[in-house]
Design a protein around this motif. Structure first.
Motif, PDB file in Angstrom:
ATOM      1  N   ALA A 144       0.843  -1.215   0.000  1.00  2.00           N
ATOM      2  CA  ALA A 144       0.000   0.000   0.000  1.00  2.00           C
ATOM      3  C   ALA A 144       0.871   1.257   0.000  1.00  2.00           C
ATOM      4  O   ALA A 144       0.610   2.220   0.723  1.00  2.00           O
ATOM      5  N   ARG A 145       1.919   1.220  -0.818  1.00  3.03           N
ATOM      6  CA  ARG A 145       2.870   2.332  -0.901  1.00  3.03           C
ATOM      7  C   ARG A 145       3.198   2.569  -2.363  1.00  3.03           C
ATOM      8  O   ARG A 145       3.569   1.641  -3.085  1.00  3.03           O
ATOM      9  N   GLY A 146       3.024   3.802  -2.818  1.00  2.00           N
ATOM     10  CA  GLY A 146       3.288   4.100  -4.216  1.00  2.00           C
ATOM     11  C   GLY A 146       2.409   3.268  -5.132  1.00  2.00           C
ATOM     12  O   GLY A 146       1.241   3.003  -4.839  1.00  2.00           O
ATOM     13  N   ALA A 147       2.970   2.829  -6.251  1.00  2.00           N
ATOM     14  CA  ALA A 147       2.202   2.052  -7.220  1.00  2.00           C
ATOM     15  C   ALA A 147       1.990   0.610  -6.783  1.00  2.00           C
ATOM     16  O   ALA A 147       1.126  -0.088  -7.329  1.00  2.00           O
ATOM     17  N   SER A 148       2.759   0.137  -5.821  1.00  2.00           N
ATOM     18  CA  SER A 148       2.626  -1.231  -5.287  1.00  2.00           C
ATOM     19  C   SER A 148       2.595  -2.276  -6.403  1.00  2.00           C
ATOM     20  O   SER A 148       1.669  -3.084  -6.500  1.00  2.00           O
ATOM     21  N   VAL A 149       3.611  -2.248  -7.262  1.00  2.00           N
ATOM     22  CA  VAL A 149       3.656  -3.198  -8.373  1.00  2.00           C
ATOM     23  C   VAL A 149       3.785  -4.626  -7.847  1.00  2.00           C
ATOM     24  O   VAL A 149       4.414  -4.877  -6.821  1.00  2.00           O
ATOM     25  N   GLU A 226      -6.482   0.448 -13.609  1.00  2.00           N
ATOM     26  CA  GLU A 226      -6.696   1.570 -12.686  1.00  2.00           C
ATOM     27  C   GLU A 226      -5.450   1.840 -11.853  1.00  2.00           C
ATOM     28  O   GLU A 226      -5.160   2.985 -11.497  1.00  2.00           O
ATOM     29  N   ASP A 227      -4.694   0.779 -11.551  1.00  2.00           N
ATOM     30  CA  ASP A 227      -3.438   0.972 -10.816  1.00  2.00           C
ATOM     31  C   ASP A 227      -2.465   1.827 -11.609  1.00  2.00           C
ATOM     32  O   ASP A 227      -1.691   2.602 -11.038  1.00  2.00           O
ATOM     33  N   ILE A 228      -2.479   1.678 -12.927  1.00  2.00           N
ATOM     34  CA  ILE A 228      -1.579   2.460 -13.775  1.00  2.00           C
ATOM     35  C   ILE A 228      -2.029   3.921 -13.821  1.00  2.00           C
ATOM     36  O   ILE A 228      -1.204   4.844 -13.792  1.00  2.00           O
ATOM     37  N   LEU A 229      -3.337   4.139 -13.878  1.00  2.00           N
ATOM     38  CA  LEU A 229      -3.841   5.511 -13.827  1.00  2.00           C
ATOM     39  C   LEU A 229      -3.464   6.161 -12.497  1.00  2.00           C
ATOM     40  O   LEU A 229      -3.057   7.331 -12.444  1.00  2.00           O
ATOM     41  N   ARG A 230      -3.593   5.409 -11.417  1.00  2.00           N
ATOM     42  CA  ARG A 230      -3.206   5.927 -10.099  1.00  2.00           C
ATOM     43  C   ARG A 230      -1.711   6.194 -10.043  1.00  2.00           C
ATOM     44  O   ARG A 230      -1.259   7.189  -9.457  1.00  2.00           O
ATOM     45  N   ALA A 231      -0.910   5.319 -10.695  1.00  2.00           N
ATOM     46  CA  ALA A 231       0.540   5.518 -10.718  1.00  2.00           C
ATOM     47  C   ALA A 231       0.911   6.813 -11.430  1.00  2.00           C
ATOM     48  O   ALA A 231       1.908   7.458 -11.076  1.00  2.00           O
ATOM     49  N   VAL A 267      11.459   2.963 -17.059  1.00  2.00           N
ATOM     50  CA  VAL A 267      10.688   1.938 -16.352  1.00  2.00           C
ATOM     51  C   VAL A 267       9.254   1.986 -16.849  1.00  2.00           C
ATOM     52  O   VAL A 267       8.653   3.063 -16.940  1.00  2.00           O
ATOM     53  N   GLU A 268       8.716   0.826 -17.163  1.00  2.00           N
ATOM     54  CA  GLU A 268       7.323   0.726 -17.581  1.00  2.00           C
ATOM     55  C   GLU A 268       6.490   0.113 -16.470  1.00  2.00           C
ATOM     56  O   GLU A 268       6.901  -0.844 -15.822  1.00  2.00           O
ATOM     57  N   LEU A 269       5.303   0.662 -16.258  1.00  2.00           N
ATOM     58  CA  LEU A 269       4.286   0.019 -15.458  1.00  2.00           C
ATOM     59  C   LEU A 269       3.253  -0.506 -16.443  1.00  2.00           C
ATOM     60  O   LEU A 269       2.780   0.242 -17.314  1.00  2.00           O
TER      61      LEU A 269
END
Length: 334
Positions: A144-149, A226-231, A267-269
C-alpha cells in the motif's frame, strides 16, 4: 523444434545507476518495492508478490544501464541442458556464485553482449513478522505504498541486430517468438519472446545508434489498469518524469505508463496479464511497417524519445547509426 519450457521465468535484473540513493527511493516510494538487503555498492529489492528474495539489484555505477539479467531454469537437468547449448553456441562465460539467496549461476551473454545468469537453486522469501501477509498464498503483505507493483514482468533490450538475438532466445534458450515487427525491406526491427504462458518476457529492439548491450526498459506488472492511472497521479505528486502514457500498445495490447527513474533508466508500469499464450503451436504475429505507422492501439503516435532514449547514454559522435532504410524510428513503426 527448440526445447521449450526449460526456462521457468525472468527472475531478477541488475540495474545500474549513478545516483543509488535516489534510485532506491524511487523503487521503494514510487514503485512500492521492499529492500531486502545490501552489500557494498548493491541494494537488493523485491516486489511484494515475488516468491524469490530479489526482483531488482540496484548497483552504484558511473552511468545507467543494465547489468546481469537472471533467469531461473525449471530444474537441475534443464539447467544442465541449457548450459550445454549455451556453451555450444560460443556465448558461455562460466559458473559463478549467485546473488544472496541463489545457487550456482551460469553466466553467459546474448549475441549483442548483454550479460545473463542462469540458475536453478533458489531460497524462497520468508517475510519478517511485520510483512507477513494475511493470505498464506501471498508472498508478502501488500505494501500500500506508491504504485505497489506486483512483479517484475519483462525486459526490453536494445540490440544492434534484433533477429540474431531473437533466434538465440528461441534456439538456445527455448523461448517462443510471440510478436515481431518486419520492415518493408524484410528486416526485423523488434521481436517479443516468451518463456512462459505470458505473451512476452524478453524483447529486442533495434538500437538506432548501432550500439550493443544497451537497455530500453524494464517493466513491472500491476493488478489493474486503474493501478496504472493511479501511478500516473502518484508520479505527478512525487515529481517522477512521465515519458508517455497512460495508453494502450497495439503490439501485445499492453496498457502502459513509461517513466524514468532518477538514474536515467526507463521503467514501464504495465497491465499485461490479460493476454496469455496458451497455444503450443502459437503463430508469431508479424506487424508491418504500415500497420505500425498508425501508432498505438487508440491512435497515440509514438513519441521520439521512445526511439532515441536508451541506457547507458551514447555520444552520437561515437555511435554508428543504422541506415534510414533500417531505422525503426522512420514512420514510428514501434
Amino acid at each position: 523444434m527448440p526445447p521449450m519450457h526449460e526456462i521457468a521465468h525472468l527472475a531478477h535484473v541488475e540495474l545500474r545507476t549513478p545516483v543509488l540513493d535516489q534510485s532506491v527511493e524511487f523503487f521503494t516510494q514510487y514503485l512500492g518495492l521492499t529492500v531486502t538487503g545490501s552489500a557494498g555498492d548493491a541494494v537488493y529489492l523485491r516486489t511484494w508478490d515475488d516468491y524469490e528474495n530479489v526482483s531488482i539489484k540496484l548497483v552504484a555505477h558511473p552511468t545507467s544501464g543494465v547489468g546481469r539479467t537472471n533467469l531461473r531454469a525449471t530444474g537441475p537437468d534443464a539447467l544442465d541442458r541449457r548450459v550445454k547449448e549455451i556453451e555450444a553456441s560460443g556465448h558461455g562465460v562460466g559458473w559463478q556464485d549467485g546473488d544472496p539467496g541463489y545457487g550456482p549461476t551460469y553466466v553467459f551473454t546474448d549475441p549483442d553482449g548483454h550479460e545473463f545468469g542462469l540458475y536453478y537453486e533458489s531460497e524462497w522469501y520468508t517475510p519478517p513478522a511485520e510483512l507477513r501477509p494475511s493470505l498464506k498464498n501471498q508472498a508478502q503483505a501488500y505494501p500500500a505504498r506508491g504504485a505497489s507493483v506486483r512483479r517484475l514482468d519483462h525486459i526490453n533490450f536494445l540490440g544492434a541486430e534484433p533477429v540474431v538475438n531473437r533466434d538465440f532466445m528461441r534456439d538456445v534458450l527455448g523461448a517462443m517468438v510471440s510478436e515481431q515487427i518486419q520492415l518493408d525491406d524484410g528486416t526485423i526491427a523488434a521481436a517479443w519472446t516468451t518463456f512462459t504462458n505470458k505473451s512476452y518476457d524478453t524483447v529486442y529492439t533495434r538500437d538506432w545508434t548501432g550500439s550493443r548491450g544497451r537497455l530500453h526498459h524494464i517493466a513491472f506488472a500491476t493488478d489493474t489498469r486503474e493501478d496504472i492511472l493511479r501511478a500516473a497521479d502518484i508520479a505527478l505528486e512525487q515529481g517522477v518524469f512521465i515519458e508517455t502514457g497512460p495508453h494502450k500498445h497495439a503490439i501485445q495490447q499492453t496498457f502502459f505508463l513509461y517513466v524514468y527513474e532518477p538514474g536515467g533508466n526507463r521503467v514501464e508500469l504495465c497491465n499485461a496479464g490479460s493476454r496469455l499464450v496458451l497455444a503450443p503451436d502459437w503463430r508469431t504475429v508479424t506487424w508491418t511497417e504500415a500497420e505500425r505507422a498508425k501508432g498505438q492501439a487508440w491512435g497515440l503516435q509514438t513519441i521520439e524519445s521512445f526511439h532515441t532514449h536508451g541506457t547507458p547514454p551514447v555520444a552520437l559522435d561515437d555511435a554508428e547509426p543504422v541506415t534510414v532504410e533500417q531505422d525503426p524510428i522512420e514512420g514510428s513503426v514501434w
